[in-house]
Design a protein around this motif. Structure first.
Motif, PDB file in Angstrom:
ATOM      1  N   ARG A 284      -0.965   1.374   0.040  1.00 40.37           N
ATOM      2  CA  ARG A 284      -1.900   1.274   1.042  1.00 40.37           C
ATOM      3  C   ARG A 284      -2.235   0.231   1.687  1.00 40.37           C
ATOM      4  O   ARG A 284      -2.582  -0.100   3.156  1.00 40.37           O
ATOM      5  CB  ARG A 284      -2.969   2.559   0.919  1.00 40.37           C
ATOM      6  N   GLU A 285      -2.572  -0.737   0.747  1.00 39.18           N
ATOM      7  CA  GLU A 285      -3.098  -2.023   1.085  1.00 39.18           C
ATOM      8  C   GLU A 285      -2.201  -2.930   1.983  1.00 39.18           C
ATOM      9  O   GLU A 285      -2.425  -3.476   3.018  1.00 39.18           O
ATOM     10  CB  GLU A 285      -3.555  -2.791  -0.218  1.00 39.18           C
ATOM     11  N   GLN A 286      -1.064  -2.757   1.439  1.00 39.42           N
ATOM     12  CA  GLN A 286       0.130  -3.444   2.154  1.00 39.42           C
ATOM     13  C   GLN A 286       0.621  -2.543   3.284  1.00 39.42           C
ATOM     14  O   GLN A 286       1.165  -3.466   3.975  1.00 39.42           O
ATOM     15  CB  GLN A 286       1.330  -3.643   1.101  1.00 39.42           C
ATOM     16  N   GLY A 287       0.472  -1.519   3.465  1.00 37.13           N
ATOM     17  CA  GLY A 287       1.058  -0.576   4.451  1.00 37.13           C
ATOM     18  C   GLY A 287       2.503  -0.471   4.591  1.00 37.13           C
ATOM     19  O   GLY A 287       2.998  -0.129   5.671  1.00 37.13           O
ATOM     20  N   PHE A 288       2.964  -0.183   3.324  1.00 36.54           N
ATOM     21  CA  PHE A 288       4.533   0.195   3.361  1.00 36.54           C
ATOM     22  C   PHE A 288       4.585   0.864   1.698  1.00 36.54           C
ATOM     23  O   PHE A 288       3.997   0.357   0.912  1.00 36.54           O
ATOM     24  CB  PHE A 288       5.263  -1.125   3.533  1.00 36.54           C
TER      25      PHE A 288
END
Length: 169
Positions: free
Chosen positions: A37-41
């Protein structure tokens, strides 16, 4: 120093599935981890073995960036998504999932000729069977989790299991 305890939180899936009309295999995780979620992938933890294993079985260089990961998946006709659109969860602990809300698999299935659905771990498989199978009528093929928490499965075992994907591409 006190260790931070994971608290249950309500998580909503915020990034889009990776697929196009040429996708033939659908890879489903459970829900993005905090690192993802932090990375968005998808499969974003630096020690998650999903992308290296996938690249290895496809004979491709391991992708590093999100764009390289998307490109690899699409070029090789692999769709990537998660079973859940939202849930209550403690950190990345799939066993803590409560109040699951499934994704609508028709988003992908109505636009691509998916020949096989693979779930990346036991919980993803259980949730797919419970909430999605009646809609899709495509039996899932459970693969071992590539999560760093699944240290009992070696890289070689993951590679052998994930090689099943090749016959559906």
């Amino acid at each position: 120093m006190m260790q931070k305890k994971n608290r249950e939180e309500t998580v909503v899936h915020t990034f889009q599935p990776v697929y196009d009309e040429n996708s033939r295999v659908l890879m489903l995780g459970t829900m993005p981890s905090p690192k993802s979620r932090e990375q968005g992938f998808y499969y974003g933890h630096p020690r998650n073995r999903f992308w290296p294993v996938l690249a290895d079985i496809l004979g491709e260089p391991a992708p590093g960036t999100i764009e390289e990961k998307k490109s690899l998946a699409l070029r090789r006709r692999i769709a990537v998504w998660d079973v859940l659109a939202g849930c209550d969860i403690c950190g990345a602990d799939d066993s803590s999932i409560k109040n699951p809300v499934p994704n609508d698999m028709n988003v992908i299935l109505s636009r691509a000729d998916i020949r096989a659905v693979f779930t990346t771990g036991t919980k993803a498989d259980e949730l797919y069977e419970r909430y999605c199978f009646s809609q899709t009528e495509i039996a899932s093929i459970r693969l071992p989790s590539t999560s760093p928490a699944n240290c009992r499965t070696s890289y070689e075992e993951l590679r052998a299991a994930y090689s099943q994907i090749l016959k559906y591409l």
